[in-house]
Enzyme design. Structure first.
Site, PDB file in Angstrom:
ATOM      1  N   ARG A   1       0.973  -1.163   0.044  1.00 50.69           N
ATOM      2  CA  ARG A   1       0.074   0.082  -0.231  1.00 50.69           C
ATOM      3  C   ARG A   1       0.990   0.995   0.022  1.00 50.69           C
ATOM      4  O   ARG A   1       1.356   1.614   1.076  1.00 50.69           O
ATOM      5  CB  ARG A   1      -0.830   0.104   1.097  1.00 50.69           C
ATOM      6  CG  ARG A   1      -1.882  -1.356   1.416  1.00 50.69           C
ATOM      7  CD  ARG A   1      -2.689  -1.115   2.331  1.00 50.69           C
ATOM      8  NE  ARG A   1      -3.764  -2.276   2.516  1.00 50.69           N
ATOM      9  CZ  ARG A   1      -4.381  -2.547   3.853  1.00 50.69           C
ATOM     10  NH1 ARG A   1      -4.215  -1.807   4.781  1.00 50.69           N
ATOM     11  NH2 ARG A   1      -5.389  -3.553   3.540  1.00 50.69           N
TER      12      ARG A   1
ATOM     13  N   ASP B   1       1.820   5.327   0.036  1.00 48.30           N
ATOM     14  CA  ASP B   1       1.154   6.344   0.484  1.00 48.30           C
ATOM     15  C   ASP B   1       0.991   7.491  -0.513  1.00 48.30           C
ATOM     16  O   ASP B   1       1.353   6.977  -1.760  1.00 48.30           O
ATOM     17  CB  ASP B   1       2.268   6.844   1.671  1.00 48.30           C
ATOM     18  CG  ASP B   1       2.402   5.995   2.640  1.00 48.30           C
ATOM     19  OD1 ASP B   1       1.362   5.458   3.110  1.00 48.30           O
ATOM     20  OD2 ASP B   1       3.259   6.190   3.270  1.00 48.30           O
TER      21      ASP B   1
ATOM     22  N   TYR C   1      12.322  -1.008  -3.711  1.00 51.64           N
ATOM     23  CA  TYR C   1      12.114   0.523  -3.845  1.00 51.64           C
ATOM     24  C   TYR C   1      13.230   1.269  -4.411  1.00 51.64           C
ATOM     25  O   TYR C   1      14.437   0.855  -4.309  1.00 51.64           O
ATOM     26  CB  TYR C   1      11.679   0.813  -2.657  1.00 51.64           C
ATOM     27  CG  TYR C   1      10.234   0.793  -2.040  1.00 51.64           C
ATOM     28  CD1 TYR C   1       9.141   1.256  -2.496  1.00 51.64           C
ATOM     29  CD2 TYR C   1       9.962  -0.441  -1.296  1.00 51.64           C
ATOM     30  CE1 TYR C   1       7.999   1.450  -2.064  1.00 51.64           C
ATOM     31  CE2 TYR C   1       8.764  -0.828  -0.906  1.00 51.64           C
ATOM     32  CZ  TYR C   1       7.738   0.024  -1.326  1.00 51.64           C
ATOM     33  OH  TYR C   1       6.287  -0.410  -0.704  1.00 51.64           O
TER      34      TYR C   1
ATOM     35  N   ARG D   1      11.230   6.007   3.611  1.00 50.62           N
ATOM     36  CA  ARG D   1      11.505   7.598   3.562  1.00 50.62           C
ATOM     37  C   ARG D   1      12.012   7.845   5.034  1.00 50.62           C
ATOM     38  O   ARG D   1      12.849   8.957   4.827  1.00 50.62           O
ATOM     39  CB  ARG D   1       9.979   8.104   3.565  1.00 50.62           C
ATOM     40  CG  ARG D   1       9.319   7.875   2.036  1.00 50.62           C
ATOM     41  CD  ARG D   1       7.829   8.495   2.166  1.00 50.62           C
ATOM     42  NE  ARG D   1       7.559   9.541   2.552  1.00 50.62           N
ATOM     43  CZ  ARG D   1       6.648   9.974   3.040  1.00 50.62           C
ATOM     44  NH1 ARG D   1       5.308   9.458   2.974  1.00 50.62           N
ATOM     45  NH2 ARG D   1       6.418  11.147   3.581  1.00 50.62           N
TER      46      ARG D   1
END
Length: 256
Positions: free
Chosen positions: A50, A52, A111, A202
């Protein structure tokens, strides 16, 4: 009921994230609305992760169940037709077994984070990178990142609203590379793990940016990790430079 795996690319800028929300646009909601054009009624799809609000995907993976069998290429073409003009595209589609699950069958997530180093505002890459004005020390960031690779308690790098049952995760790789991008020099971060905590990537990138500009030493990253305290983390970087780059499975459902 036939099940289909979907490989999906999207620009996260206009969305409140992947997950469907009642009063805000979402990627999940857009794809479910496109499915409803093909098969009237409610649809619920599941994804590998999921993302953001503002986070992009190069290869998100989801699955859907439909009442009738579709030829996979025709299904992807039909979905892309109904997704227009939203910045969402189904790159590939494959028929899978009924027990195959986009989230639970996955064995690795990858990522990419893009950081643009220039003072002038980005134009071509606006909304696609985190822009920093300083020329960062890539070697120092690599040294700091090395403390995070392996199996650790990542409480420091975990959002306070993270719903994961445990902060223990194994980070398999952090690769940091300086490249000459379209808009100027970029630092690209590539991270691999079976799964990630909420805001983990992040939080890591924001912390390493502090190392790159000299506000932290590389060893400070180790100290922050061992603290197991969210307050010890560096700033969480903005979402627009983050991309879900790939999801791996024991057998690639999209292999020809």
């Amino acid at each position: 009921m036939p099940r289909y795996a979907l490989k999906i690319e999207y620009n996260g800028a206009p969305f409140a994230g992947w997950q469907r929300q009642a009063d805000q646009p979402s990627v999940q909601g857009a794809i479910e609305a496109a499915l409803a054009k093909l098969q009237p009624g409610a649809h619920t799809i599941a994804a590998a992760g999921r993302t953001d609000a503002g986070v992009h995907a190069l290869a998100q993976v989801a699955h859907c169940d439909l009442a009738k069998a579709w030829e996979p290429f025709r299904l992807s073409e039909a979905l892309n037709h109904h997704l227009k003009p939203l910045p969402v595209a189904v790159l590939n589609c494959a028929a899978v077994n009924a027990d195959w699950h986009a989230r639970f069958s996955a064995v690795e997530r990858r990522y990419l984070f893009r950081m643009l180093m220039r003072r002038a505002p980005a134009t071509h890459d606006a909304g696609q990178v985190w822009q920093v004005p300083a020329n960062l020390d890539v070697d120092a960031m690599r040294e700091g990142a090395a403390y995070l690779v392996g199996h650790h308690d990542f409480t420091t790098f975990r959002s306070s609203i993270c719903q994961a049952q445990s902060p223990l995760k194994t980070l398999d790789m952090i690769d940091i590379e300086r490249i000459n991008g379209l808009s100027g020099p970029e630092v690209q971060f590539r991270l691999r793990a079976r799964s990630f905590l909420h805001n983990q990537v992040r939080s890591i990138v924001g912390t390493l940016e502090r190392v790159g500009r000299g506000a932290w030493s590389p060893k400070d990253v180790s100290t922050a990790l061992k603290a197991c305290d969210r307050a010890a983390c560096g700033p969480v970087c903005p979402p627009q430079g983050l991309y879900l780059a790939a999801v791996e499975y024991p057998e690639d459902p999209f292999a020809d």
